[in-house]
Write an enzyme that holds these catalytic residues in place. Sequence first.
Site, PDB file in Angstrom:
ATOM      1  N   ASP A   1       0.829  -1.205   0.000  1.00 61.47           N
ATOM      2  CA  ASP A   1       0.000   0.000   0.000  1.00 61.47           C
ATOM      3  C   ASP A   1       0.865   1.257   0.000  1.00 61.47           C
ATOM      4  O   ASP A   1       0.558   2.232  -0.692  1.00 61.47           O
ATOM      5  CB  ASP A   1      -0.915   0.005   1.226  1.00 61.47           C
ATOM      6  CG  ASP A   1      -2.213  -0.739   0.977  1.00 61.47           C
ATOM      7  OD1 ASP A   1      -2.947  -0.345   0.062  1.00 61.47           O
ATOM      8  OD2 ASP A   1      -2.484  -1.707   1.695  1.00 61.47           O
ATOM      9  N   SER A   2       1.929   1.247   0.788  1.00 59.25           N
ATOM     10  CA  SER A   2       2.777   2.427   0.881  1.00 59.25           C
ATOM     11  C   SER A   2       3.491   2.698  -0.436  1.00 59.25           C
ATOM     12  O   SER A   2       3.585   3.848  -0.890  1.00 59.25           O
ATOM     13  CB  SER A   2       3.798   2.252   2.009  1.00 59.25           C
ATOM     14  OG  SER A   2       3.144   2.101   3.250  1.00 59.25           O
TER      15      SER A   2
END
Length: 397
Positions: A170-171
């Site tokens: 996600d990051s």
Amino acid sequence: MNRAAPLTGLRVLDLATLFAGPLAATMLGDFGAEVIKVEHPAKPDPSRGHGPSKDGVGLWWKLLGRNKRTITLDLSKPGGRTTLLRLAATADVLIENFRPGTLEKWDLGWEELSAANPRLVLTRVTAFGQFGPYAHRPGFGTLAEAMSGFAAITGEPDAPPTLPPFGLADSIAGLATAYAVMTALAARDRTGEGQVVDMAIIEPILSVLGPQPTWYDQLGYVQQRTGNRSANNAPRNTYRTADGSWVAVSTSAQSVAERVMRLVGREDLIAEPWFATGADRAAHADVLDEAVGTWIAGRTRTEVLAAFEKAEAAVAPVQDVRDVMTDPQYEALDTITTVTDPELGPLRMQNVLFRLSATPGAIRWTGRPHGADTAEVLTELGLTKAELATLRQAGAV
């Protein structure tokens, strides 16, 4: 001379949740964009409740929600839909992460949004992208970490594949999404027209894993789990010091590898034919790890770090968050900075992602309460008190 932040004047609607889309919006807000966080009236972004809280206040949200004004809209209701279209007409970017087809179900797809604002950049962040056999499956970053090959190469050779204990995919996708938005806006500067950004979380993590597909395509080579070791150089590992701490050593450059072996008293190994290349050194990692590990094990962390620095060899302490908070290099960079939060007082968190010499970013405020700015934002949009009351009565805000 004080200059405006570089993204001042850019308006971003953040409709996304957990975590890539919201993180992209946060990074845009850090550099001056006006970010309006749109949440469901009864179901706020789950990140407000993720992880530890203090006095009932979610701490993750304070970071992820910073530099955002927060409003509520139920997009499935007619009043919520029409209000979002009015907002979209004033915006530059809309970021969403609903499953493909959800916005279209509400008559809020690209056709309707671009009709309201031809200059809008619609940014769609999903696990698998907008098309393909998996597009409509539910998905999270964990699945991307598994599918991409990351988990397969992470961990010890004789242990199971390892997932990261944080939102890695996600990051990475959040960083990539911010870049994609700025790329689409650069194109708009030339064409005058917006477009759709299709970001699949399974893709950016695959990009940062390096040339694995090319290796396989050309050589049939499949990278295996090697723990902390590297197939490309050695010594490269974590080593325990005499006082029970750990340090990490890297020797990606041949000159550094030679310095390390001189430091640990094994200059004889430099003369070995196999020491001349990183790959050959990696094939003899047992010998090199024994030499380096034995030397480090006889000294404290402070002694090891000082000796490596004097020898101009690459080393770093293995730090947990307690160490990070007091690390002198992070302190010099103000990487962990202090901001004032209305609910919690002084609050420390990661600073903006990078430094600009002329137009720096800033944390203007921390994550705000659910719907705190609804009345203000919609009044600025031109809604009257009566219209706001009608929307509230209908449950649309």
